[in-house]
Design a protein around this motif. Sequence first.
Motif, PDB file in Angstrom:
ATOM      1  N   VAL A 108      46.074   0.102  25.574  1.00 42.39           N
ATOM      2  CA  VAL A 108      45.329   1.172  26.222  1.00 42.39           C
ATOM      3  C   VAL A 108      43.924   0.707  26.568  1.00 42.39           C
ATOM      4  O   VAL A 108      43.340  -0.146  25.899  1.00 42.39           O
ATOM      5  CB  VAL A 108      45.247   2.434  25.319  1.00 42.39           C
ATOM      6  CG1 VAL A 108      46.639   2.978  25.023  1.00 42.39           C
ATOM      7  CG2 VAL A 108      44.510   2.131  24.010  1.00 42.39           C
ATOM      8  N   ARG A 109      43.416   1.252  27.654  1.00 43.35           N
ATOM      9  CA  ARG A 109      41.989   1.144  27.959  1.00 43.35           C
ATOM     10  C   ARG A 109      41.349   2.384  27.361  1.00 43.35           C
ATOM     11  O   ARG A 109      41.726   3.506  27.707  1.00 43.35           O
ATOM     12  CB  ARG A 109      41.755   1.104  29.468  1.00 43.35           C
ATOM     13  CG  ARG A 109      40.298   0.774  29.849  1.00 43.35           C
ATOM     14  CD  ARG A 109      40.019   1.147  31.297  1.00 43.35           C
ATOM     15  NE  ARG A 109      40.777   0.349  32.232  1.00 43.35           N
ATOM     16  CZ  ARG A 109      40.290  -0.726  32.868  1.00 43.35           C
ATOM     17  NH1 ARG A 109      39.063  -1.112  32.653  1.00 43.35           N
ATOM     18  NH2 ARG A 109      41.048  -1.379  33.724  1.00 43.35           N
ATOM     19  N   LEU A 160      47.349   0.629  20.489  1.00 43.53           N
ATOM     20  CA  LEU A 160      47.440   1.912  19.794  1.00 43.53           C
ATOM     21  C   LEU A 160      48.855   2.078  19.275  1.00 43.53           C
ATOM     22  O   LEU A 160      49.821   2.031  20.045  1.00 43.53           O
ATOM     23  CB  LEU A 160      47.087   3.049  20.746  1.00 43.53           C
ATOM     24  CG  LEU A 160      47.255   4.478  20.228  1.00 43.53           C
ATOM     25  CD1 LEU A 160      46.338   4.739  19.045  1.00 43.53           C
ATOM     26  CD2 LEU A 160      46.975   5.481  21.352  1.00 43.53           C
ATOM     27  N   VAL A 161      48.977   2.250  17.971  1.00 42.30           N
ATOM     28  CA  VAL A 161      50.274   2.480  17.337  1.00 42.30           C
ATOM     29  C   VAL A 161      50.256   3.873  16.722  1.00 42.30           C
ATOM     30  O   VAL A 161      49.396   4.186  15.885  1.00 42.30           O
ATOM     31  CB  VAL A 161      50.565   1.424  16.256  1.00 42.30           C
ATOM     32  CG1 VAL A 161      51.925   1.682  15.619  1.00 42.30           C
ATOM     33  CG2 VAL A 161      50.509   0.016  16.849  1.00 42.30           C
ATOM     34  N   ALA A 162      51.175   4.728  17.165  1.00 41.37           N
ATOM     35  CA  ALA A 162      51.158   6.123  16.721  1.00 41.37           C
ATOM     36  C   ALA A 162      52.540   6.736  16.923  1.00 41.37           C
ATOM     37  O   ALA A 162      53.379   6.191  17.664  1.00 41.37           O
ATOM     38  CB  ALA A 162      50.120   6.913  17.513  1.00 41.37           C
ATOM     39  N   PRO A 163      52.807   7.867  16.283  1.00 42.22           N
ATOM     40  CA  PRO A 163      54.060   8.583  16.557  1.00 42.22           C
ATOM     41  C   PRO A 163      54.179   8.910  18.040  1.00 42.22           C
ATOM     42  O   PRO A 163      53.175   9.181  18.721  1.00 42.22           O
ATOM     43  CB  PRO A 163      53.924   9.850  15.707  1.00 42.22           C
ATOM     44  CG  PRO A 163      52.998   9.467  14.604  1.00 42.22           C
ATOM     45  CD  PRO A 163      52.021   8.510  15.220  1.00 42.22           C
ATOM     46  N   ARG A 164      55.413   8.923  18.525  1.00 42.12           N
ATOM     47  CA  ARG A 164      55.625   9.140  19.960  1.00 42.12           C
ATOM     48  C   ARG A 164      54.993  10.443  20.431  1.00 42.12           C
ATOM     49  O   ARG A 164      54.421  10.515  21.522  1.00 42.12           O
ATOM     50  CB  ARG A 164      57.119   9.151  20.279  1.00 42.12           C
ATOM     51  CG  ARG A 164      57.788   7.814  20.030  1.00 42.12           C
ATOM     52  CD  ARG A 164      59.234   7.796  20.479  1.00 42.12           C
ATOM     53  NE  ARG A 164      59.363   7.975  21.918  1.00 42.12           N
ATOM     54  CZ  ARG A 164      60.474   7.683  22.599  1.00 42.12           C
ATOM     55  NH1 ARG A 164      61.529   7.208  21.958  1.00 42.12           N
ATOM     56  NH2 ARG A 164      60.535   7.872  23.890  1.00 42.12           N
ATOM     57  N   ALA A 165      55.043  11.465  19.622  1.00 40.27           N
ATOM     58  CA  ALA A 165      54.497  12.769  20.025  1.00 40.27           C
ATOM     59  C   ALA A 165      52.995  12.715  20.247  1.00 40.27           C
ATOM     60  O   ALA A 165      52.449  13.468  21.060  1.00 40.27           O
ATOM     61  CB  ALA A 165      54.836  13.824  18.982  1.00 40.27           C
ATOM     62  N   ASP A 166      52.301  11.803  19.540  1.00 35.49           N
ATOM     63  CA  ASP A 166      50.848  11.723  19.679  1.00 35.49           C
ATOM     64  C   ASP A 166      50.431  11.264  21.068  1.00 35.49           C
ATOM     65  O   ASP A 166      49.314  11.548  21.507  1.00 35.49           O
ATOM     66  CB  ASP A 166      50.266  10.771  18.631  1.00 35.49           C
ATOM     67  CG  ASP A 166      50.302  11.368  17.227  1.00 35.49           C
ATOM     68  OD1 ASP A 166      50.754  12.525  17.097  1.00 35.49           O
ATOM     69  OD2 ASP A 166      49.876  10.676  16.287  1.00 35.49           O
ATOM     70  N   PHE A 167      51.323  10.549  21.762  1.00 35.85           N
ATOM     71  CA  PHE A 167      50.964  10.038  23.084  1.00 35.85           C
ATOM     72  C   PHE A 167      50.861  11.163  24.115  1.00 35.85           C
ATOM     73  O   PHE A 167      50.246  10.999  25.166  1.00 35.85           O
ATOM     74  CB  PHE A 167      51.970   8.970  23.538  1.00 35.85           C
ATOM     75  CG  PHE A 167      51.699   7.617  22.943  1.00 35.85           C
ATOM     76  CD1 PHE A 167      51.044   6.637  23.662  1.00 35.85           C
ATOM     77  CD2 PHE A 167      52.068   7.343  21.637  1.00 35.85           C
ATOM     78  CE1 PHE A 167      50.778   5.404  23.106  1.00 35.85           C
ATOM     79  CE2 PHE A 167      51.817   6.106  21.076  1.00 35.85           C
ATOM     80  CZ  PHE A 167      51.166   5.131  21.807  1.00 35.85           C
ATOM     81  N   ASP A 168      51.463  12.285  23.800  1.00 34.29           N
ATOM     82  CA  ASP A 168      51.330  13.443  24.692  1.00 34.29           C
ATOM     83  C   ASP A 168      50.007  14.167  24.483  1.00 34.29           C
ATOM     84  O   ASP A 168      49.651  15.042  25.273  1.00 34.29           O
ATOM     85  CB  ASP A 168      52.480  14.432  24.453  1.00 34.29           C
ATOM     86  CG  ASP A 168      53.829  13.838  24.820  1.00 34.29           C
ATOM     87  OD1 ASP A 168      53.856  12.993  25.736  1.00 34.29           O
ATOM     88  OD2 ASP A 168      54.832  14.205  24.179  1.00 34.29           O
ATOM     89  N   ARG A 169      49.281  13.805  23.434  1.00 33.26           N
ATOM     90  CA  ARG A 169      48.024  14.491  23.123  1.00 33.26           C
ATOM     91  C   ARG A 169      46.822  13.573  23.226  1.00 33.26           C
ATOM     92  O   ARG A 169      45.757  13.876  22.690  1.00 33.26           O
ATOM     93  CB  ARG A 169      48.111  15.068  21.706  1.00 33.26           C
ATOM     94  CG  ARG A 169      49.228  16.098  21.524  1.00 33.26           C
ATOM     95  CD  ARG A 169      49.090  16.828  20.201  1.00 33.26           C
ATOM     96  NE  ARG A 169      49.317  15.932  19.082  1.00 33.26           N
ATOM     97  CZ  ARG A 169      50.525  15.747  18.519  1.00 33.26           C
ATOM     98  NH1 ARG A 169      51.596  16.361  19.007  1.00 33.26           N
ATOM     99  NH2 ARG A 169      50.660  14.942  17.488  1.00 33.26           N
ATOM    100  N   PRO A 188      41.741  12.413  27.806  1.00 33.21           N
ATOM    101  CA  PRO A 188      41.688  11.832  29.149  1.00 33.21           C
ATOM    102  C   PRO A 188      40.985  10.476  29.196  1.00 33.21           C
ATOM    103  O   PRO A 188      41.195   9.709  30.141  1.00 33.21           O
ATOM    104  CB  PRO A 188      40.915  12.886  29.958  1.00 33.21           C
ATOM    105  CG  PRO A 188      41.080  14.149  29.193  1.00 33.21           C
ATOM    106  CD  PRO A 188      41.162  13.767  27.756  1.00 33.21           C
ATOM    107  N   SER A 189      40.146  10.194  28.203  1.00 37.21           N
ATOM    108  CA  SER A 189      39.412   8.926  28.205  1.00 37.21           C
ATOM    109  C   SER A 189      40.296   7.729  27.893  1.00 37.21           C
ATOM    110  O   SER A 189      39.871   6.578  28.046  1.00 37.21           O
ATOM    111  CB  SER A 189      38.262   8.979  27.185  1.00 37.21           C
ATOM    112  OG  SER A 189      38.774   9.179  25.872  1.00 37.21           O
ATOM    113  N   VAL A 190      41.534   7.968  27.464  1.00 31.56           N
ATOM    114  CA  VAL A 190      42.447   6.891  27.103  1.00 31.56           C
ATOM    115  C   VAL A 190      43.472   6.700  28.225  1.00 31.56           C
ATOM    116  O   VAL A 190      44.217   7.612  28.563  1.00 31.56           O
ATOM    117  CB  VAL A 190      43.173   7.189  25.776  1.00 31.56           C
ATOM    118  CG1 VAL A 190      44.162   6.077  25.455  1.00 31.56           C
ATOM    119  CG2 VAL A 190      42.161   7.348  24.644  1.00 31.56           C
ATOM    120  N   GLU A 191      43.488   5.497  28.793  1.00 30.98           N
ATOM    121  CA  GLU A 191      44.449   5.150  29.849  1.00 30.98           C
ATOM    122  C   GLU A 191      45.503   4.218  29.264  1.00 30.98           C
ATOM    123  O   GLU A 191      45.171   3.135  28.755  1.00 30.98           O
ATOM    124  CB  GLU A 191      43.747   4.465  31.019  1.00 30.98           C
ATOM    125  CG  GLU A 191      44.690   4.023  32.128  1.00 30.98           C
ATOM    126  CD  GLU A 191      44.008   3.180  33.185  1.00 30.98           C
ATOM    127  OE1 GLU A 191      44.696   2.772  34.141  1.00 30.98           O
ATOM    128  OE2 GLU A 191      42.790   2.922  33.055  1.00 30.98           O
TER     129      GLU A 191
END
Length: 299
Positions: A261-262, A231-240, A243-246
């Motif tokens: 990520v799982r 998963l490649v995304a802006p850093r802020a997106d990782f806070d959002r 729950p299904s993404v580990e």
Amino acid sequence: MPNADSPPVFRARGLTKKYGRRGKLALDGVDLSIPPGRVIGLVGPNGAGKSTLLHLACGLIEPTAGSLTVLGSTPAANASHLARVGFVAQNTPVYGSFTVAEHLALGQKLNPAWDSALAQRRIRQVGLNPSQKAGHLSGGQRAQLALTIAAAKRPELLIFDEPAAALDPLARQGFLQNLMEFVRELGASAVLSSHLLGDIEQVCDYLIVLCDSQVQLAGDTRDLLAGHARLVAPRADFDRLPPSVEVISVEHSADHSSAIVRTGLTSGPLHPVSLEELVLAYMTRAAAGVEAANWEVAR
């Protein structure tokens, strides 16, 4: 070939092994169930417990706690069970003063189900001279001899502990090719421990990642790759993230983050993950956990 009622190749419950007076932990409460009929890749860093697990499976050592069955029985429970398992240890040990022919004669004497025709055919195919002493063979030739001896027992399970690590690329390729031919011919399961992820990717359809004395990941290789992504995304997106993404491991840059990520996601900035990326992600996470635990102890 194994049928639907065949027992697991390995079934471990709380499997623990400690060494020495101070109780150095090699395996820590391992739970594992490996289906039959698979070629299993066992990977992990040095000291992860890979050789310990394989030595337990061969009955060379006994667990400190927990249980392990191999092909439905206690490892090396009797001569019959020993004959069902073929083992090739690290550095493919053979007797240097014995000729190739003497190795085969010894194998026939020790194994009631010995397949002399298979052994002789394979020796001819790989170009081994029956009168040559094993001490004068190349590393690749010794590996082929050890593999032939293990397979001529006609076992249900072949176990390999880093058998090709010291071989040059051509000899390693020949060894892996013959390994797969034996698996098909015998209808056997196989477990291959290796640091070489290319070898695992080439021949294995089931993966076990062992780090810090514990199983970090286990399953069908295709299912594991399909269930993980980069998963490649802006850093802020990782806070959002839902729950299904580990998040297994993540690397940050100034603006974006890249993570293994799982995931249950079916859309978004997801990219396929390679076997090497998957294994390294779980090894990195395990190493980070050890470092954090050591830091807490030091405090």
